[in-house]
Each structure stands twice: as structure tokens, then as C-alpha cells.
Design a protein around this motif. Structure first.
Motif, PDB file in Angstrom:
ATOM      1  N   PRO A 190       0.838  -1.191   0.000  1.00  0.00           N
ATOM      2  CA  PRO A 190       0.000   0.000   0.000  1.00  0.00           C
ATOM      3  C   PRO A 190       0.878   1.248   0.000  1.00  0.00           C
ATOM      4  N   ASP A 191       0.270   2.374  -0.282  1.00  0.00           N
ATOM      5  CA  ASP A 191       0.998   3.607  -0.508  1.00  0.00           C
ATOM      6  C   ASP A 191       2.160   3.811   0.457  1.00  0.00           C
ATOM      7  N   PRO A 192       3.378   3.854  -0.096  1.00  0.00           N
ATOM      8  CA  PRO A 192       4.534   4.158   0.736  1.00  0.00           C
ATOM      9  C   PRO A 192       4.560   5.656   1.072  1.00  0.00           C
ATOM     10  N   VAL A 193       5.307   6.008   2.099  1.00  0.00           N
ATOM     11  CA  VAL A 193       5.411   7.400   2.543  1.00  0.00           C
ATOM     12  C   VAL A 193       6.883   7.724   2.766  1.00  0.00           C
ATOM     13  N   CYS A 194       7.276   8.920   2.336  1.00  0.00           N
ATOM     14  CA  CYS A 194       8.648   9.379   2.520  1.00  0.00           C
ATOM     15  C   CYS A 194       8.618  10.814   3.028  1.00  0.00           C
ATOM     16  N   ILE A 195       9.305  11.048   4.142  1.00  0.00           N
ATOM     17  CA  ILE A 195       9.391  12.401   4.703  1.00  0.00           C
ATOM     18  C   ILE A 195      10.866  12.727   4.881  1.00  0.00           C
ATOM     19  N   HIS A 196      11.334  13.678   4.062  1.00  0.00           N
ATOM     20  CA  HIS A 196      12.705  14.155   4.169  1.00  0.00           C
ATOM     21  C   HIS A 196      12.745  15.303   5.176  1.00  0.00           C
ATOM     22  N   PRO A 197      13.902  15.531   5.801  1.00  0.00           N
ATOM     23  CA  PRO A 197      13.998  16.592   6.806  1.00  0.00           C
ATOM     24  C   PRO A 197      13.471  17.936   6.299  1.00  0.00           C
ATOM     25  N   GLY A 198      12.554  18.505   7.052  1.00  0.00           N
ATOM     26  CA  GLY A 198      12.029  19.828   6.736  1.00  0.00           C
ATOM     27  C   GLY A 198      11.053  19.882   5.580  1.00  0.00           C
ATOM     28  N   ASN A 199      10.598  18.754   5.078  1.00  0.00           N
ATOM     29  CA  ASN A 199       9.697  18.734   3.932  1.00  0.00           C
ATOM     30  C   ASN A 199       8.388  18.032   4.277  1.00  0.00           C
ATOM     31  N   ALA A 200       7.399  18.242   3.430  1.00  0.00           N
ATOM     32  CA  ALA A 200       6.104  17.587   3.598  1.00  0.00           C
ATOM     33  C   ALA A 200       6.209  16.118   3.195  1.00  0.00           C
TER      34      ALA A 200
ATOM     35  N   THR B 126      16.035   2.278  13.144  1.00  0.00           N
ATOM     36  CA  THR B 126      16.279   3.661  13.520  1.00  0.00           C
ATOM     37  C   THR B 126      17.779   3.894  13.424  1.00  0.00           C
ATOM     38  N   CYS B 127      18.143   5.108  13.039  1.00  0.00           N
ATOM     39  CA  CYS B 127      19.557   5.426  12.910  1.00  0.00           C
ATOM     40  C   CYS B 127      19.753   6.933  12.872  1.00  0.00           C
ATOM     41  N   THR B 128      20.992   7.329  13.056  1.00  0.00           N
ATOM     42  CA  THR B 128      21.381   8.718  12.852  1.00  0.00           C
ATOM     43  C   THR B 128      22.078   8.781  11.499  1.00  0.00           C
ATOM     44  N   GLU B 129      21.574   9.653  10.629  1.00  0.00           N
ATOM     45  CA  GLU B 129      22.180   9.875   9.324  1.00  0.00           C
ATOM     46  C   GLU B 129      23.157  11.046   9.454  1.00  0.00           C
ATOM     47  N   ASN B 130      24.434  10.771   9.351  1.00  0.00           N
ATOM     48  CA  ASN B 130      25.460  11.805   9.322  1.00  0.00           C
ATOM     49  C   ASN B 130      25.761  12.009   7.844  1.00  0.00           C
TER      50      ASN B 130
ATOM     51  N   ALA C 256      28.861  20.276   2.433  1.00  0.00           N
ATOM     52  CA  ALA C 256      28.038  20.628   3.580  1.00  0.00           C
ATOM     53  C   ALA C 256      27.804  19.360   4.386  1.00  0.00           C
ATOM     54  N   GLY C 257      27.627  19.531   5.664  1.00  0.00           N
ATOM     55  CA  GLY C 257      27.351  18.385   6.519  1.00  0.00           C
ATOM     56  C   GLY C 257      26.054  18.606   7.268  1.00  0.00           C
ATOM     57  N   GLY C 258      25.462  17.544   7.710  1.00  0.00           N
ATOM     58  CA  GLY C 258      24.236  17.632   8.480  1.00  0.00           C
ATOM     59  C   GLY C 258      23.974  16.320   9.181  1.00  0.00           C
ATOM     60  N   LYS C 259      22.953  16.356   9.996  1.00  0.00           N
ATOM     61  CA  LYS C 259      22.610  15.172  10.768  1.00  0.00           C
ATOM     62  C   LYS C 259      21.094  15.089  10.846  1.00  0.00           C
ATOM     63  N   ALA C 260      20.574  13.871  10.698  1.00  0.00           N
ATOM     64  CA  ALA C 260      19.135  13.633  10.821  1.00  0.00           C
ATOM     65  C   ALA C 260      18.927  12.317  11.556  1.00  0.00           C
ATOM     66  N   LEU C 261      17.819  12.240  12.245  1.00  0.00           N
ATOM     67  CA  LEU C 261      17.394  10.984  12.861  1.00  0.00           C
ATOM     68  C   LEU C 261      16.374  10.363  11.925  1.00  0.00           C
TER      69      LEU C 261
END
Length: 164
Positions: free
Chosen positions: A57-67, A108-112, A126-131
Motif C-alpha cells: 500500500p501507498d509508501p510514505v517518505c518524509i525528508h527533513p524539513g519537507n512535507a 532507527t539510525c542517525t544519518e550523518n 556541507a554536513g548535516g545530521k538527521a534521525l
């Protein structure tokens, strides 16, 4: 990273091996699917990315700061745009944990993240971090990504900062 050498950064330490008669553990399969997602992302390869995702069924993707992006077709269009506008991206995953419950699992992971392109210094990275939380469903062809949700890490503080 070269095409000849797949990125090994994403592969967490494997759990103790089970007997060959029982095959690999479900957790190992989920972690392998999770690695395939990040490898497809780093490669900017739409075919590899399409193979990772569960179409229904419909997959969902949410990138940092986006809908949220919902639905396989919409998601593949979004990935095509991301790949077209991201000259370089590399993930170094930390704090990787997997949990399997029947035919559903999550990692679950931390994306560096290290990247170039929009937002990066003119001649640098550029660098960043997301959970991130990646939810998988087991299919006849293996574990497929159903939901990806990444949230930016806005501070560098630890638990002591959270308590304040």
C-alpha cells in the motif's frame, strides 16, 4: 566512493550467525534492505531506489524539513528530482538499531550526511545530521521499504541539554 567498491559504512555489526540450515536472521535481512536504501540514495540511481520501495500500500517518505510524499509514483518523481539536483551525497550511519515483528520491521539510525550542491560552500561540502526511521514490510521478494521519515537534528547537545 567508487562504483567498484560498495560503501561499507552502512553495515552495522552483524548479530551472531545462526546455523546455515535456518538461514540469515530476519534482522540481518532488514539491515541489508536498509543498506540498499542508502546505497541507492548515494548512487543517485532511480532504478535501484525503485527496487527498494514497496509499491503498495501507498509508501510514505518524509525528508527533513519537507512535507510527506505519499504514493509510489509521486515518490519516484521526487527521487528523480533529488537525484538530478544532488551532485554528491554520502551517509555515515550511527546508532543503528533494528526491530522485527512478524512481517513488519523498522530501523532507527542517525544519518550523518556529507553532500555538495545547493547549500554547500562554493568549493566544498556541507554536513548535516538527521534521525531516521525506516519501516519495512516483508514480501515474497524480501524486505521492502514502506516508510522513511528523517528529522533534522537541530542541536548538538545530549541528554543534559534536553533536560534543561
Amino acid at each position: 566512493m567508487t562504483e567498484e567498491q560498495p560503501n561499507q559504512e552502512h553495515q552495522p555489526e552483524a548479530p551472531p550467525a545462526r546455523s546455515a540450515a535456518r538461514g540469515p536472521s530476519a534482522e540481518t535481512g532488514v539491515l541489508t534492505a536498509n543498506t540498499a536504501f542508502y546505497n541507492a540514495f548515494e548512487a543517485g540511481d532511480l532504478d535501484l531506489m525503485a527496487a527498494v520501495w514497496l509499491p503498495e500500500p501507498d509508501p510514505v517518505c518524509i525528508h527533513p524539513g519537507n512535507a510527506a510524499i505519499s504514493g509510489y509514483s509521486e515518490m519516484m518523481r521526487a527521487w528523480a528530482m533529488i537525484f538530478a539536483n544532488t551532485p554528491y551525497i554520502q551517509f555515515f550511519l550511527t546508532d543503528v538499531q533494528a526491530r522485527v515483528d512478524g512481517d513488519v520491521a523498522y530501523v532507527t539510525c542517525t544519518e550523518n550526511v556529507l553532500s555538495s550542491g545547493e547549500g554547500a560552500p562554493e568549493e566544498g561540502f556541507a554536513g548535516g545530521k538527521a534521525l531516521a526511521t525506516n519501516v519495512f514490510r516483508k514480501t515474497s521478494s524480501g524486505w521492502r521499504l514502506w516508510i522513511h521519515h528523517a528529522s533534522p537534528v537541530l542541536s548538538s547537545g545530549g541528554r543534559s541539554e534536553e533536560a534543561q
